[in-house]
Design an enzyme around this catalytic site. Sequence first.
Site, PDB file in Angstrom:
ATOM      1  N   CYS A 167       1.053  -1.233   0.224  1.00  0.00           N
ATOM      2  CA  CYS A 167       0.071  -0.033   0.030  1.00  0.00           C
ATOM      3  C   CYS A 167       0.839   1.347   0.133  1.00  0.00           C
ATOM      4  CB  CYS A 167      -0.836   0.015   1.214  1.00  0.00           C
ATOM      5  SG  CYS A 167      -1.871  -1.492   1.579  1.00  0.00           S
ATOM      6  N   ARG A 198       1.299   1.638  -6.047  1.00  0.00           N
ATOM      7  CA  ARG A 198       1.491   0.559  -4.868  1.00  0.00           C
ATOM      8  C   ARG A 198       0.185   0.012  -4.393  1.00  0.00           C
ATOM      9  NH1 ARG A 198       6.156   0.728  -2.365  1.00  0.00           N
ATOM     10  NH2 ARG A 198       5.396   0.132  -0.326  1.00  0.00           N
ATOM     11  N   TRP A 251      -3.893  -1.503  -1.277  1.00  0.00           N
ATOM     12  CA  TRP A 251      -3.653  -3.096  -1.850  1.00  0.00           C
ATOM     13  C   TRP A 251      -4.316  -3.739  -0.783  1.00  0.00           C
ATOM     14  CZ3 TRP A 251      -3.305  -4.594  -6.892  1.00  0.00           C
ATOM     15  CH2 TRP A 251      -3.103  -5.810  -6.939  1.00  0.00           C
ATOM     16  N   ASN A 255       1.343   0.251   6.052  1.00  0.00           N
ATOM     17  CA  ASN A 255       1.634  -0.416   4.826  1.00  0.00           C
ATOM     18  C   ASN A 255       2.465  -1.905   5.205  1.00  0.00           C
ATOM     19  OD1 ASN A 255       2.418  -1.625   2.367  1.00  0.00           O
ATOM     20  ND2 ASN A 255       4.366  -0.400   2.259  1.00  0.00           N
ATOM     21  N   GLY A 256       1.701  -2.975   5.088  1.00  0.00           N
ATOM     22  CA  GLY A 256       2.468  -4.105   5.471  1.00  0.00           C
ATOM     23  C   GLY A 256       1.439  -5.141   5.860  1.00  0.00           C
ATOM     24  N   GLU A 266       7.271 -20.838 -19.651  1.00  0.00           N
ATOM     25  CA  GLU A 266       7.611 -19.447 -19.151  1.00  0.00           C
ATOM     26  C   GLU A 266       8.664 -18.677 -19.907  1.00  0.00           C
ATOM     27  OE1 GLU A 266       5.232 -17.730 -17.912  1.00  0.00           O
ATOM     28  OE2 GLU A 266       6.272 -16.065 -16.921  1.00  0.00           O
ATOM     29  N   LYS A 303       8.091 -14.941 -21.904  1.00  0.00           N
ATOM     30  CA  LYS A 303       8.542 -13.724 -21.230  1.00  0.00           C
ATOM     31  C   LYS A 303       9.570 -13.276 -22.500  1.00  0.00           C
ATOM     32  CE  LYS A 303       7.035 -12.762 -18.337  1.00  0.00           C
ATOM     33  NZ  LYS A 303       5.803 -13.669 -18.292  1.00  0.00           N
ATOM     34  N   GLU A 354       6.739 -12.176 -25.334  1.00  0.00           N
ATOM     35  CA  GLU A 354       5.822 -11.012 -25.151  1.00  0.00           C
ATOM     36  C   GLU A 354       6.316  -9.403 -24.900  1.00  0.00           C
ATOM     37  OE1 GLU A 354       3.349 -11.180 -21.668  1.00  0.00           O
ATOM     38  OE2 GLU A 354       4.793 -12.250 -20.378  1.00  0.00           O
ATOM     39  N   HIS A 410      10.843 -34.745 -33.597  1.00  0.00           N
ATOM     40  CA  HIS A 410       9.406 -35.318 -34.213  1.00  0.00           C
ATOM     41  C   HIS A 410       9.133 -34.081 -35.163  1.00  0.00           C
ATOM     42  CE1 HIS A 410       9.490 -38.866 -31.856  1.00  0.00           C
ATOM     43  NE2 HIS A 410       9.635 -37.998 -30.877  1.00  0.00           N
ATOM     44  N   LYS A 464      -2.699  -6.017 -19.067  1.00  0.00           N
ATOM     45  CA  LYS A 464      -2.195  -6.365 -17.857  1.00  0.00           C
ATOM     46  C   LYS A 464      -3.467  -7.755 -17.421  1.00  0.00           C
ATOM     47  CE  LYS A 464       0.250  -7.661 -14.274  1.00  0.00           C
ATOM     48  NZ  LYS A 464       1.351  -8.399 -14.656  1.00  0.00           N
TER      49      LYS A 464
HETATM   50  C1  AGP Z   1       2.141 -13.144 -18.539  1.00  0.00           C
HETATM   51  O1  AGP Z   1       3.565 -12.366 -18.484  1.00  0.00           O
HETATM   52  C2  AGP Z   1       1.138 -12.327 -19.550  1.00  0.00           C
HETATM   53  N1  AGP Z   1       0.756 -11.129 -18.791  1.00  0.00           N
HETATM   54  C3  AGP Z   1      -0.145 -13.329 -19.368  1.00  0.00           C
HETATM   55  O2  AGP Z   1      -0.010 -14.533 -20.021  1.00  0.00           O
HETATM   56  C4  AGP Z   1      -1.095 -13.727 -18.240  1.00  0.00           C
HETATM   57  O3  AGP Z   1      -0.245 -14.677 -17.375  1.00  0.00           O
HETATM   58  C5  AGP Z   1      -2.531 -14.287 -18.532  1.00  0.00           C
HETATM   59  O4  AGP Z   1      -3.108 -13.107 -19.243  1.00  0.00           O
HETATM   60  C6  AGP Z   1      -3.277 -14.574 -17.191  1.00  0.00           C
HETATM   61  O5  AGP Z   1      -3.481 -13.249 -16.367  1.00  0.00           O
HETATM   62  P1  AGP Z   1      -3.800 -13.396 -14.933  1.00  0.00           P
HETATM   63  O6  AGP Z   1      -2.947 -14.341 -14.364  1.00  0.00           O
HETATM   64  O7  AGP Z   1      -4.457 -12.366 -14.527  1.00  0.00           O
HETATM   65  O8  AGP Z   1      -5.393 -14.506 -15.116  1.00  0.00           O
END
Ligand code: AGP
Length: 612
Positions: free
Chosen positions: A2, A27, A76, A102-103, A485, A489, A492, A508, A607
Amino acid sequence: MCGIVGFVGKSQAAPILLDGLAKLEYRGYDSAGIVVRDGDKPAEIVKAKGRLKILAEKTNDGKSVPGCCGIGHTRWATHGEPSEINAHPHKSDDMNVVAVHNGIIENYQEIKEKLIRKGYDFYSQTDTEVLVKYVDYYYKKYQMGPIDAIAKTMVRVRGSYALAVMFKDYPGEIYVARKDSPMILGVENGESYVASDVPAILKYARNVYYIGNMEMARVAAGEVTFYNLDGDVIEKELTEIKWDAEAAEKGGYEHFMMKEIHEQPKAVQDTLNSVLKDGAIDLSNVGLSEEEIREIHQIHIVACGSAYHVGVVGQYVMEDLVRIPVRVELASEFRYRNPLLDPKDLVVIISQSGETADSLAALRLAKERGVKTLGIVNVVGSSIAREADNVFYTLAGPEIAVATTKAYSAQLIAAYLLALQFAKVRGEITEETCRSLIAELQTIPEKIEDVLEDKERIQWFASKFAGAKDVFFLGRGVDYAISLEGSLKMKEISYIHSEAYAAGELKHGTISLIEDGTLVISVLTQKELYEKMISNMVEVKSRGAYLMGLTTYGNYSIEDTADFSVFVPKIDQRFAASLAVVPLQLMGYYVSLARGLDVDKPRNLAKSVTVE
Ligand code: AGP
């Protein structure tokens, strides 16, 4: 995480508090509040659910709340869902003590029970209200003033806090205390400022004090006096802040993503601490009973993107420990394929935002089928958190960068803890084994710090591949899950085509794509698969690939095959993803940086994907 602010001086406090909170919205932003005092008139508290602008409207941009001393907070949520009643400031019933925090107070439940026995009652679900009334309790019991009351509270509280307090008997003064959560204090032109972070006060003061852990301070107009736990005065020097405002919001990092990569040790630690009591796992806040755990027939893990990749790790770890079938599925597929679900199954939805449309739809489908659901969610009070039967909150704090890092790492921890507790309750592992694996988990924060020490080498290597056309990630078992993963990274945020492959599958078909200089990143943390992986590396190397090998300390023979090697600390290999993912996060970050791209806001992405 927060944001807190405080001001005392000649100017009107409220506009300064709102301005500071606006700089701290990164935050936390699910609710906000201020308390301001005009001379020795009673303090006035104003709170609002939702973004800060709602509070600003409620207070006419602060004009309707007169006074030159005040504190404020943007929240938060960690304990108690986002609401006006749970928003800070929190107060004792007689307004003797009002505070923002905050904590996370880990032992707030036991303190709350003690205070109830002493005659206190509670209006909110927050740990902060408990903290405030604990200060009030010691203030009235010993009548030794604010510093003494706060000190007595600090020695009995477990957890983290940046705390700012106003006392009815001390108008024109703010008292602060700190343990683990950030706080700075500024002084300029006879006025004083308190903040969680530099951005909130940079406009007003560049000369700041850094308060140390377990220290307190009395903040009056233009003067700050520091104290240790014994109440002795501590002398401190002012430091001049040289950051510009934008850099300050990112804590001095160039991007939120790098800041959040570095926040992973704390995100892991806070998530572990949220369910560990005396070295054992306590899922009472999650809601699953031991009887329900014993009845589980099969686990379905359902998620999207990086959360799905956590599920792939979770599948390996849970099946290895719990010895029941675990399926992991993409939410967008699960919701449309009429899945076979048994009422004795458990559907686990993993989601940082708790708002992803496909994951929410999967949750609703499971509930329609009468199947028990559990959400692993980072945003308190989000749709998935509210609709799931049980919730395991990750405590990663707000994650601003679109590319997830700290939330992913906190989700891994949640998956490991569920696997351990399920295995123990179902008699698959002994209490002793469970405790030793919990101890292994508790080494992760420090080991991530170790990995981050290597970031300059990774930056050097990443900059060599900024012009790459394709990148392939290879792994087997958990290393395949890590590769998924790492590949996401990379693609994207650098926009380079990348694929993760189960190393045994490459021959294959896809191996036909390997050309001279193609970057292949191989992950080798699984002991029994190490030699197999070396063979796969030789296969692609013989076709011209440029090889990066990612393995654990001690496997130095990899340097006979790899062109560039990265090593991470040893750990129980079921938990290796928590360490091996960090160099891959850094690879994606530095390649994107080298390509001059917007790391925090990559093209075409959001996001939280709240639409299909
Ligand atoms: C991951 O870096 C991306 N931002 C995206 O794949 C994300 O993980 C996915 O959209 C799921 O989002 P969520 O965890 O909020 O459900």
